[in-house]
Design an enzyme around this catalytic site. Structure first.
Site, PDB file in Angstrom:
ATOM      1  N   ALA A  86       0.965  -1.337   0.032  1.00 34.04           N
ATOM      2  CA  ALA A  86      -0.117   0.093   0.104  1.00 34.04           C
ATOM      3  C   ALA A  86       0.949   1.266   0.036  1.00 34.04           C
ATOM      4  CB  ALA A  86      -1.045   0.119   1.190  1.00 34.04           C
ATOM      5  N   GLY A  88       0.601  -4.940   1.144  1.00 34.38           N
ATOM      6  CA  GLY A  88      -0.503  -4.961   0.240  1.00 34.38           C
ATOM      7  C   GLY A  88      -0.261  -5.868  -1.206  1.00 34.38           C
ATOM      8  N   GLU A 138      -0.404  -9.474  -0.367  1.00 35.37           N
ATOM      9  CA  GLU A 138      -1.764  -9.739  -0.239  1.00 35.37           C
ATOM     10  C   GLU A 138      -2.733  -9.685  -1.474  1.00 35.37           C
ATOM     11  OE1 GLU A 138      -1.887  -6.509   2.821  1.00 35.37           O
ATOM     12  OE2 GLU A 138      -2.785  -8.001   4.307  1.00 35.37           O
ATOM     13  N   GLU A 155       4.550  -4.875   7.144  1.00 37.71           N
ATOM     14  CA  GLU A 155       3.680  -3.962   7.765  1.00 37.71           C
ATOM     15  C   GLU A 155       4.372  -3.711   9.211  1.00 37.71           C
ATOM     16  OE1 GLU A 155       2.631  -6.310   6.054  1.00 37.71           O
ATOM     17  OE2 GLU A 155       0.776  -5.699   4.857  1.00 37.71           O
TER      18      GLU A 155
HETATM   19  N1  CAA Z   1       4.451   3.179  -0.592  1.00 35.84           N
HETATM   20  C1  CAA Z   1       4.777   4.630  -1.437  1.00 35.84           C
HETATM   21  N2  CAA Z   1       5.905   4.547  -2.018  1.00 35.84           N
HETATM   22  C2  CAA Z   1       6.798   3.414  -2.138  1.00 35.84           C
HETATM   23  C3  CAA Z   1       6.580   2.158  -1.547  1.00 35.84           C
HETATM   24  C4  CAA Z   1       5.020   2.191  -0.781  1.00 35.84           C
HETATM   25  N3  CAA Z   1       4.745   0.983  -0.357  1.00 35.84           N
HETATM   26  N4  CAA Z   1       7.276   1.233  -1.938  1.00 35.84           N
HETATM   27  C5  CAA Z   1       8.298   1.941  -2.834  1.00 35.84           C
HETATM   28  N5  CAA Z   1       8.086   3.228  -3.004  1.00 35.84           N
HETATM   29  C6  CAA Z   1       8.473   4.310  -3.647  1.00 35.84           C
HETATM   30  C7  CAA Z   1      10.052   4.830  -2.824  1.00 35.84           C
HETATM   31  O1  CAA Z   1       9.252   5.803  -1.684  1.00 35.84           O
HETATM   32  C8  CAA Z   1      10.617   5.435  -4.139  1.00 35.84           C
HETATM   33  O2  CAA Z   1      10.123   6.780  -4.244  1.00 35.84           O
HETATM   34  P1  CAA Z   1      11.145   7.918  -4.473  1.00 35.84           P
HETATM   35  O3  CAA Z   1      11.911   7.627  -5.613  1.00 35.84           O
HETATM   36  O4  CAA Z   1      10.218   9.036  -4.981  1.00 35.84           O
HETATM   37  O5  CAA Z   1      11.955   8.230  -3.458  1.00 35.84           O
HETATM   38  C9  CAA Z   1      10.246   4.606  -5.200  1.00 35.84           C
HETATM   39  O6  CAA Z   1       9.165   3.745  -4.880  1.00 35.84           O
HETATM   40  C10 CAA Z   1      11.483   3.502  -5.262  1.00 35.84           C
HETATM   41  O7  CAA Z   1      11.704   2.850  -3.993  1.00 35.84           O
HETATM   42  P2  CAA Z   1      13.069   2.516  -3.137  1.00 35.84           P
HETATM   43  O8  CAA Z   1      13.955   3.824  -3.443  1.00 35.84           O
HETATM   44  O9  CAA Z   1      12.643   2.452  -1.763  1.00 35.84           O
HETATM   45  O10 CAA Z   1      13.645   1.155  -3.703  1.00 35.84           O
HETATM   46  P3  CAA Z   1      14.632   0.435  -3.394  1.00 35.84           P
HETATM   47  O11 CAA Z   1      14.897  -0.640  -4.166  1.00 35.84           O
HETATM   48  O12 CAA Z   1      15.713   1.035  -2.586  1.00 35.84           O
HETATM   49  O13 CAA Z   1      13.964  -0.396  -2.027  1.00 35.84           O
HETATM   50  C11 CAA Z   1      11.879  -1.884  -1.210  1.00 35.84           C
HETATM   51  C12 CAA Z   1      12.774  -1.132  -2.473  1.00 35.84           C
HETATM   52  C13 CAA Z   1      12.366  -2.588  -0.304  1.00 35.84           C
HETATM   53  C14 CAA Z   1      10.632  -2.511  -1.813  1.00 35.84           C
HETATM   54  C15 CAA Z   1      11.544  -0.410  -0.579  1.00 35.84           C
HETATM   55  O14 CAA Z   1      10.931   0.420  -1.320  1.00 35.84           O
HETATM   56  C16 CAA Z   1      10.359  -0.624   0.419  1.00 35.84           C
HETATM   57  O15 CAA Z   1      10.641  -1.127   1.591  1.00 35.84           O
HETATM   58  N6  CAA Z   1       9.094  -0.249   0.267  1.00 35.84           N
HETATM   59  C17 CAA Z   1       8.113  -0.394   1.311  1.00 35.84           C
HETATM   60  C18 CAA Z   1       7.489  -1.704   1.532  1.00 35.84           C
HETATM   61  C19 CAA Z   1       6.456  -1.681   2.673  1.00 35.84           C
HETATM   62  O16 CAA Z   1       6.728  -1.533   3.657  1.00 35.84           O
HETATM   63  N7  CAA Z   1       5.234  -2.318   2.177  1.00 35.84           N
HETATM   64  C20 CAA Z   1       4.029  -2.501   3.085  1.00 35.84           C
HETATM   65  C21 CAA Z   1       3.192  -1.003   2.865  1.00 35.84           C
HETATM   66  S1  CAA Z   1       1.953  -1.210   4.113  1.00 35.84           S
HETATM   67  C22 CAA Z   1       0.790  -2.036   3.575  1.00 35.84           C
HETATM   68  O17 CAA Z   1       1.151  -2.658   2.328  1.00 35.84           O
HETATM   69  C23 CAA Z   1      -0.675  -2.122   4.159  1.00 35.84           C
HETATM   70  C24 CAA Z   1      -1.133  -3.254   3.619  1.00 35.84           C
HETATM   71  O18 CAA Z   1      -1.384  -4.344   3.829  1.00 35.84           O
HETATM   72  C25 CAA Z   1      -2.709  -2.784   3.019  1.00 35.84           C
END
Ligand code: CAA
Length: 261
Positions: free
Chosen positions: A70, A112, A115, A135
């Site tokens: 998400a 998400g 999921e 999460e």
């Molecule tokens: N939400 C918003 N933006 C996201 C994102 C997310 N879940 N995942 C990645 N992005 C964005 C980053 O902010 C970045 O944007 P900018 O270039 O504008 O800074 C872009 O995508 C590229 O990401 P990274 O620079 O972080 O890429 P990376 O290769 O260094 O890392 C990653 C990859 C490990 C997947 C890392 O992006 C990450 O940890 N992302 C979040 C994963 C996460 O926590 N997901 C769970 C969300 S909560 C959820 O999903 C709730 C639910 O159950 C409904």
């Protein structure tokens, strides 16, 4: 292949009798904001109503992610009330799609994203796929079915480990745990998922939809009720032209020509 005009986040390509739906936000690793999930539900609903489509493949644009979860930027300031009331309507619509749905996962399927892959009926993963429920690292927990579908799929102990530590697992490990149907060399997940979709789309469409419905009921019903449910759907198929055609063709040693009737 006929390409539909791109919407904001979702691309739909038809290759009747299958369709490929692509989450198209690669600059944000296909992070799932609310508008995107609503658009996805609209696209899947439309294909679900379309009799020419018998199987749908869902994938993410780019080779880095199916979906990295998400949208954290969008969620950061939301209130509990907003999350409790409006957040998951589109997910519920995706859950109710009757057409068989195959997720083609390359790269990250996190939170998400994982999921969403579990909303599909089969999962084909590229060797570079990574699954996880991070999460907990954000101070929250799964909200789109992760604790329920993961537990039913990989069991309590593995689900606990993923959800309580936020660790990611490889496609191979996910496959060994029964979360993934098949793992293919990097970048070949979409082609492989399309092949599988064509296999499914060859079958009698009503039988395929009823089969999906019955298998999903196994998650909800006690065995006795599930067996009754299955028997009723089984009997109902004898009202279809495709049952007559399938059995006629077998006895005549021919290929059946199913019509979805
Ligand atoms: N939400 C918003 N933006 C996201 C994102 C997310 N879940 N995942 C990645 N992005 C964005 C980053 O902010 C970045 O944007 P900018 O270039 O504008 O800074 C872009 O995508 C590229 O990401 P990274 O620079 O972080 O890429 P990376 O290769 O260094 O890392 C990653 C990859 C490990 C997947 C890392 O992006 C990450 O940890 N992302 C979040 C994963 C996460 O926590 N997901 C769970 C969300 S909560 C959820 O999903 C709730 C639910 O159950 C409904």
């Amino acid at each position: 292949m006929e390409a539909k005009a791109p919407d904001m986040y979702i691309l739909v390509e038809r290759e009747d009798p299958i369709a490929v739906v692509t989450i198209n936000r690669p600059d944000k690793l296909n992070a799932l904001n609310w508008a995107l999930v609503a658009e996805l539900a609209d696209a899947l609903d439309a294909l679900d109503r379309d009799e020419a489509i018998s199987c749908i493949v869902l994938t993410g644009a780019g080779n880095k992610a199916f979906a990295a979860g998400a949208d954290i930027a969008e969620m950061a300031d939301k209130s509990a009330v907003t999350m409790a009331t409006g957040g998951f309507e589109s997910w519920d619509r995706i859950r109710r799609i009757k057409t068989p749905l195959i997720a083609a996962v390359g790269g990250y399927a996190l939170g998400g994203g994982s999921e969403l892959a579990m909303h599909a009926d089969m999962i084909v993963a590229s060797e570079n796929a990574k699954f996880g429920q991070p999460e907990i690292l954000l101070g929250i927990m799964c909200g789109a079915g992760g604790t329920q579908r993961l537990t039913r799929t990989i069991g309590k102990y593995r689900a606990m480990e993923l959800c309580l530590t936020g660790k990611q697992v490889s496609a191979q490990e996910a496959s060994a745990w029964g979360l993934v149907n098949r793992v293919v060399p990097e970048g070949q997940h979409l082609e492989e998922a399309k092949k599988l979709a064509h296999e499914v789309a060859k079958q009698a469409p009503l039988a395929a939809r009823f089969t999906k419905e019955a298998i999903l009921k196994a998650f909800e019903m006690p065995l006795e009720e599930g067996l009754q449910y299955e028997k009723r759907l089984f009997a109902l198929l004898f009202a279809s032209e495709d049952q007559k055609e399938g059995m006629r063709a077998f006895l005549a040693k021919e290929k059946p020509a199913f019509k979805g009737r």
